[in-house]
Design a protein around this motif. Structure first.
Motif, PDB file in Angstrom:
ATOM      1  N   ASN A  34       0.879  -1.089  -0.035  1.00 30.77           N
ATOM      2  CA  ASN A  34       0.006  -0.104   0.120  1.00 30.77           C
ATOM      3  C   ASN A  34       0.978   1.464  -0.132  1.00 30.77           C
ATOM      4  OD1 ASN A  34      -2.921  -0.753   0.091  1.00 30.77           O
ATOM      5  ND2 ASN A  34      -1.959  -2.177   2.122  1.00 30.77           N
ATOM      6  N   TYR A  35       0.395   2.205  -0.786  1.00 25.25           N
ATOM      7  CA  TYR A  35       1.288   3.415  -0.870  1.00 25.25           C
ATOM      8  C   TYR A  35       0.637   4.786  -0.239  1.00 25.25           C
ATOM      9  CZ  TYR A  35       3.294   0.373  -4.229  1.00 25.25           C
ATOM     10  OH  TYR A  35       3.695  -0.752  -5.105  1.00 25.25           O
ATOM     11  N   PHE A  36       1.258   5.426   0.475  1.00 29.73           N
ATOM     12  CA  PHE A  36       0.684   6.592   1.167  1.00 29.73           C
ATOM     13  C   PHE A  36       1.192   7.962   0.807  1.00 29.73           C
ATOM     14  CE2 PHE A  36       0.733   2.920   4.086  1.00 29.73           C
ATOM     15  CZ  PHE A  36      -0.778   2.664   4.260  1.00 29.73           C
ATOM     16  N   ALA A  37       2.539   8.039   0.541  1.00 31.34           N
ATOM     17  CA  ALA A  37       3.171   9.162   0.182  1.00 31.34           C
ATOM     18  C   ALA A  37       4.385   8.974  -0.793  1.00 31.34           C
ATOM     19  CB  ALA A  37       3.641   9.954   1.533  1.00 31.34           C
ATOM     20  N   PRO A  38       4.547   9.930  -1.683  1.00 31.06           N
ATOM     21  CA  PRO A  38       5.457   9.525  -2.707  1.00 31.06           C
ATOM     22  C   PRO A  38       6.947   9.460  -2.204  1.00 31.06           C
ATOM     23  CG  PRO A  38       4.614  11.576  -3.019  1.00 31.06           C
ATOM     24  CD  PRO A  38       3.810  10.997  -1.999  1.00 31.06           C
ATOM     25  N   VAL A  39       7.821   8.640  -2.463  1.00 28.85           N
ATOM     26  CA  VAL A  39       9.429   8.910  -2.559  1.00 28.85           C
ATOM     27  C   VAL A  39      10.041   9.258  -3.766  1.00 28.85           C
ATOM     28  CG1 VAL A  39      11.335   7.511  -1.888  1.00 28.85           C
ATOM     29  CG2 VAL A  39       9.223   7.188  -0.420  1.00 28.85           C
ATOM     30  N   VAL A  40      10.744  10.074  -3.760  1.00 21.43           N
ATOM     31  CA  VAL A  40      11.587  10.686  -4.936  1.00 21.43           C
ATOM     32  C   VAL A  40      13.309  10.712  -4.762  1.00 21.43           C
ATOM     33  CG1 VAL A  40      11.859  12.725  -6.120  1.00 21.43           C
ATOM     34  CG2 VAL A  40       9.679  12.231  -5.265  1.00 21.43           C
ATOM     35  N   PHE A  41      14.012  10.314  -5.680  1.00 15.92           N
ATOM     36  CA  PHE A  41      15.247  10.475  -6.033  1.00 15.92           C
ATOM     37  C   PHE A  41      15.790  11.886  -5.970  1.00 15.92           C
ATOM     38  CE2 PHE A  41      18.723  11.043  -8.139  1.00 15.92           C
ATOM     39  CZ  PHE A  41      20.188  10.654  -7.753  1.00 15.92           C
ATOM     40  N   PRO A  42      16.745  12.304  -4.981  1.00 20.65           N
ATOM     41  CA  PRO A  42      17.577  11.551  -4.283  1.00 20.65           C
ATOM     42  C   PRO A  42      17.449  11.199  -2.720  1.00 20.65           C
ATOM     43  CG  PRO A  42      18.432  13.868  -4.433  1.00 20.65           C
ATOM     44  CD  PRO A  42      16.967  13.564  -5.228  1.00 20.65           C
ATOM     45  N   GLN A  43      16.005  11.055  -2.487  1.00 18.79           N
ATOM     46  CA  GLN A  43      15.878  11.030  -1.030  1.00 18.79           C
ATOM     47  C   GLN A  43      16.303   9.612  -0.496  1.00 18.79           C
ATOM     48  OE1 GLN A  43      11.525  10.704  -0.617  1.00 18.79           O
ATOM     49  NE2 GLN A  43      11.529  10.915   1.363  1.00 18.79           N
ATOM     50  N   ARG A  44      16.931   9.568   0.739  1.00 22.78           N
ATOM     51  CA  ARG A  44      17.184   8.399   1.473  1.00 22.78           C
ATOM     52  C   ARG A  44      15.969   7.797   2.156  1.00 22.78           C
ATOM     53  NH1 ARG A  44      22.157   6.979   2.480  1.00 22.78           N
ATOM     54  NH2 ARG A  44      21.873   6.479   4.704  1.00 22.78           N
ATOM     55  N   ILE A  45      15.841   6.640   2.220  1.00 12.97           N
ATOM     56  CA  ILE A  45      14.713   6.243   2.760  1.00 12.97           C
ATOM     57  C   ILE A  45      15.400   5.212   3.741  1.00 12.97           C
ATOM     58  CG2 ILE A  45      13.242   6.234   0.911  1.00 12.97           C
ATOM     59  CD1 ILE A  45      13.682   3.163   0.316  1.00 12.97           C
ATOM     60  N   GLU A  46      14.291   4.511   4.645  1.00 10.58           N
ATOM     61  CA  GLU A  46      14.663   3.548   5.579  1.00 10.58           C
ATOM     62  C   GLU A  46      13.683   2.310   5.604  1.00 10.58           C
ATOM     63  OE1 GLU A  46      16.995   6.462   8.675  1.00 10.58           O
ATOM     64  OE2 GLU A  46      14.813   6.562   8.631  1.00 10.58           O
ATOM     65  N   ALA A  47      13.813   1.127   5.485  1.00 15.44           N
ATOM     66  CA  ALA A  47      13.020   0.050   5.433  1.00 15.44           C
ATOM     67  C   ALA A  47      13.021  -0.553   6.464  1.00 15.44           C
ATOM     68  CB  ALA A  47      13.660  -0.864   4.529  1.00 15.44           C
ATOM     69  N   GLY A  48      11.550  -0.674   7.172  1.00 15.45           N
ATOM     70  CA  GLY A  48      11.417  -1.182   8.424  1.00 15.45           C
ATOM     71  C   GLY A  48      10.947  -2.739   8.363  1.00 15.45           C
ATOM     72  N   LEU A  49      11.560  -3.703   9.263  1.00 15.15           N
ATOM     73  CA  LEU A  49      11.302  -5.064   9.157  1.00 15.15           C
ATOM     74  C   LEU A  49      10.724  -5.549  10.364  1.00 15.15           C
ATOM     75  CD1 LEU A  49      11.325  -7.707   7.381  1.00 15.15           C
ATOM     76  CD2 LEU A  49      13.699  -7.844   8.108  1.00 15.15           C
TER      77      LEU A  49
END
Length: 148
Positions: A71-86
């Motif tokens: 499910n998608y809630f908000a866009p992510v755009v290069f060169p944004q850094r992201i963090e993946a939770g597990l």
């Protein structure tokens, strides 16, 4: 079917920083939906490798993805850094349901979240096998509420 509420970072015991790439963006100027699945795969396999329970070259047991969803809630755009939770939502006899959330760096609410299910199989026969003890032990910290 109603859309889920975005998860919170605190709900995920393992977080991995990932740098987006130019090629992750699509013609609409944001990370393409299929790329999120590569982020999911990255955080799960990084954790399994780091904990020493994934031998992708010679291990007798391998995990095959049999179900996936996002499910998608908000866009992510290069060169944004992201963090993946597990986290692990369910530890079955032969399968694991991993839940993953993608956060913008420093954000407390998920930009996207979903799951995938690995069925663990014998490398040669491709028949389901019980989760190896070492794998179950490595996943336990990610699954405080999960059960078979």
């Amino acid at each position: 079917m109603s859309k889920p509420i975005p998860a919170k970072r605190a709900d995920f015991p393992h977080v991995l920083a990932i740098t987006t790439r130019w090629s992750d963006n699509d013609v609409y100027g944001h990370v393409n939906n299929v790329v999120y699945y590569s982020y999911f795969d990255t955080v799960v396999n990084e954790y399994l490798l780091r904990t020493g329970v994934l031998d992708f070259e010679g291990g007798a047991t391998i995990g095959l993805v049999v179900e996936t969803q996002c499910n998608y809630f908000a866009p992510v755009v290069f060169p944004q850094r992201i963090e993946a939770g597990l986290r692990v939502a369910k530890l079955g006899t032969t399968s694991v349901r991993y839940e993953v959330a993608i956060f913008g760096e420093g954000d407390e609410e998920a930009s996207a979240q979903g799951h995938f299910v690995h069925v663990y199989v014998d490398r040669v026969t491709r028949r389901p096998v019980p989760l190896p003890d070492a794998l179950a032990a490595a996943l336990a910290p990610l699954a405080p509420l999960a059960n078979g």
